[in-house]
Enzyme design. Sequence first.
Site, short mmCIF file in Angstrom:
data_model
loop_
_atom_site.label_atom_id
_atom_site.label_comp_id
_atom_site.label_asym_id
_atom_site.label_seq_id
_atom_site.Cartn_x
_atom_site.Cartn_y
_atom_site.Cartn_z
N GLU A 109 -84.09 47.15 -60.20
CA GLU A 109 -84.87 48.34 -59.09
C GLU A 109 -84.78 49.41 -58.02
O GLU A 109 -83.80 49.89 -58.58
CB GLU A 109 -84.99 47.08 -57.98
CG GLU A 109 -83.69 46.80 -57.62
CD GLU A 109 -83.31 45.51 -56.71
OE1 GLU A 109 -84.03 44.29 -57.83
OE2 GLU A 109 -83.27 45.14 -55.57
N TYR B 167 -85.64 56.33 -66.36
CA TYR B 167 -85.73 55.12 -66.42
C TYR B 167 -86.90 54.64 -67.47
O TYR B 167 -86.38 53.94 -68.86
CB TYR B 167 -85.30 53.80 -65.94
CG TYR B 167 -84.70 53.53 -64.43
CD1 TYR B 167 -83.88 54.39 -64.58
CD2 TYR B 167 -84.56 53.63 -63.16
CE1 TYR B 167 -82.18 54.38 -63.96
CE2 TYR B 167 -84.29 53.72 -62.63
CZ TYR B 167 -82.70 54.03 -62.42
OH TYR B 167 -81.83 53.87 -61.72
C1 COA Z 1 -81.68 60.24 -60.98
C2 COA Z 1 -81.03 60.56 -60.85
C3 COA Z 1 -79.56 59.65 -61.45
C4 COA Z 1 -81.25 61.34 -61.86
O1 COA Z 1 -80.02 62.12 -62.34
P1 COA Z 1 -79.63 63.20 -63.30
O2 COA Z 1 -77.97 63.37 -63.98
O3 COA Z 1 -79.93 64.33 -62.68
O4 COA Z 1 -80.06 62.86 -64.12
P2 COA Z 1 -80.65 64.23 -65.92
O5 COA Z 1 -80.27 65.10 -66.17
O6 COA Z 1 -79.32 63.03 -66.88
O7 COA Z 1 -81.93 63.82 -66.49
C5 COA Z 1 -83.16 62.69 -68.01
C6 COA Z 1 -84.45 62.46 -67.90
O8 COA Z 1 -84.74 61.55 -65.98
C7 COA Z 1 -86.13 62.90 -65.96
N1 COA Z 1 -85.11 63.06 -64.17
C8 COA Z 1 -83.68 63.55 -63.94
N2 COA Z 1 -84.14 63.96 -62.83
C9 COA Z 1 -85.74 64.19 -62.44
C10 COA Z 1 -86.75 65.18 -61.67
N3 COA Z 1 -85.36 65.71 -60.60
N4 COA Z 1 -87.63 65.00 -62.05
C11 COA Z 1 -88.68 64.38 -63.00
N5 COA Z 1 -87.81 64.04 -64.01
C12 COA Z 1 -86.22 63.88 -63.65
C13 COA Z 1 -85.84 63.33 -66.79
O9 COA Z 1 -86.79 62.63 -67.62
C14 COA Z 1 -85.25 63.74 -67.98
O10 COA Z 1 -84.92 63.90 -68.34
P3 COA Z 1 -85.56 65.83 -68.94
O11 COA Z 1 -84.52 66.53 -68.18
O12 COA Z 1 -84.83 65.92 -70.84
O13 COA Z 1 -86.69 65.84 -68.62
C15 COA Z 1 -79.94 61.58 -59.69
O14 COA Z 1 -81.54 62.69 -59.10
C16 COA Z 1 -79.85 60.53 -58.67
O15 COA Z 1 -78.61 60.60 -58.28
N6 COA Z 1 -80.36 60.94 -57.22
C17 COA Z 1 -79.33 59.84 -56.61
C18 COA Z 1 -79.82 58.45 -57.01
C19 COA Z 1 -80.31 57.61 -57.62
O16 COA Z 1 -81.42 58.36 -56.96
N7 COA Z 1 -80.50 56.81 -58.17
C20 COA Z 1 -80.84 55.63 -58.50
C21 COA Z 1 -80.93 54.62 -57.81
S1 COA Z 1 -82.43 53.44 -58.52
#
Ligand code: COA
Length: 150
Positions: A109, A121
């Site tokens: 979720e 996701y």
């Molecule tokens: C969400 C989170 C885990 C993503 O981590 P990340 O290492 O930056 O993600 P990745 O670099 O592996 O990105 C993989 C894909 O996710 C999507 N994505 C990740 N960050 C994004 C952003 N800021 N905006 C849009 N898409 C995004 C994209 O599709 C991306 O692939 P692409 O860059 O080739 O398009 C990170 O932003 C985070 O820690 N956020 C705070 C905690 C959180 O919200 N956790 C989820 C709770 S449900």
Amino acid sequence: MSIPSGIVIRPMAPADLDAILNIEQASFSVPWQREHFEHEMAAPHSFPFVAESSGSIVGYVCLMSLFEEAQILDIAVAPQQRGKGIAQLLMDHAVAVAREKKAEVLALEVRSTNSSAITLYERCGFVRTGVREKYYEGRDDAVLMEKCLR
Ligand SMILES: CC(C)(COP(=O)(O)OP(=O)(O)OC[C@H]1O[C@@H](n2cnc3c(N)ncnc32)[C@H](O)[C@@H]1OP(=O)(O)O)[C@@H](O)C(=O)NCCC(=O)NCCS
């Protein structure tokens, strides 16, 4: 996006907790406490992993897998390390472990306003299956998502 090099995914250990709590506090308005992670490391159906780069913790994912259903309970990447594919690596690992544990579906979720996580996701093959209204602090909806593992 190219696969990040030099990142190791391994089981979470007690010595990782200070770094994990720093990332958790920087990532969520209602962060998990130390005891939550200690519970995940001890629980028989929980599989918490960290992503490590040059000896530093750069992210983590907590997976729970029980019989046919698995769940992503928590995932975060250190703010300065985002956008490099680390969450994608963690999700791929969680999916592989859930499959290994014979789960048929992986659920999670997410806050409806968390568009970066929802995009992540969807990119990992999750689809929206429902909404829990005003689930977070009586304000934001939770979007329920699932990925079929069969
Ligand atoms: C969400 C989170 C885990 C993503 O981590 P990340 O290492 O930056 O993600 P990745 O670099 O592996 O990105 C993989 C894909 O996710 C999507 N994505 C990740 N960050 C994004 C952003 N800021 N905006 C849009 N898409 C995004 C994209 O599709 C991306 O692939 P692409 O860059 O080739 O398009 C990170 O932003 C985070 O820690 N956020 C705070 C905690 C959180 O919200 N956790 C989820 C709770 S449900």
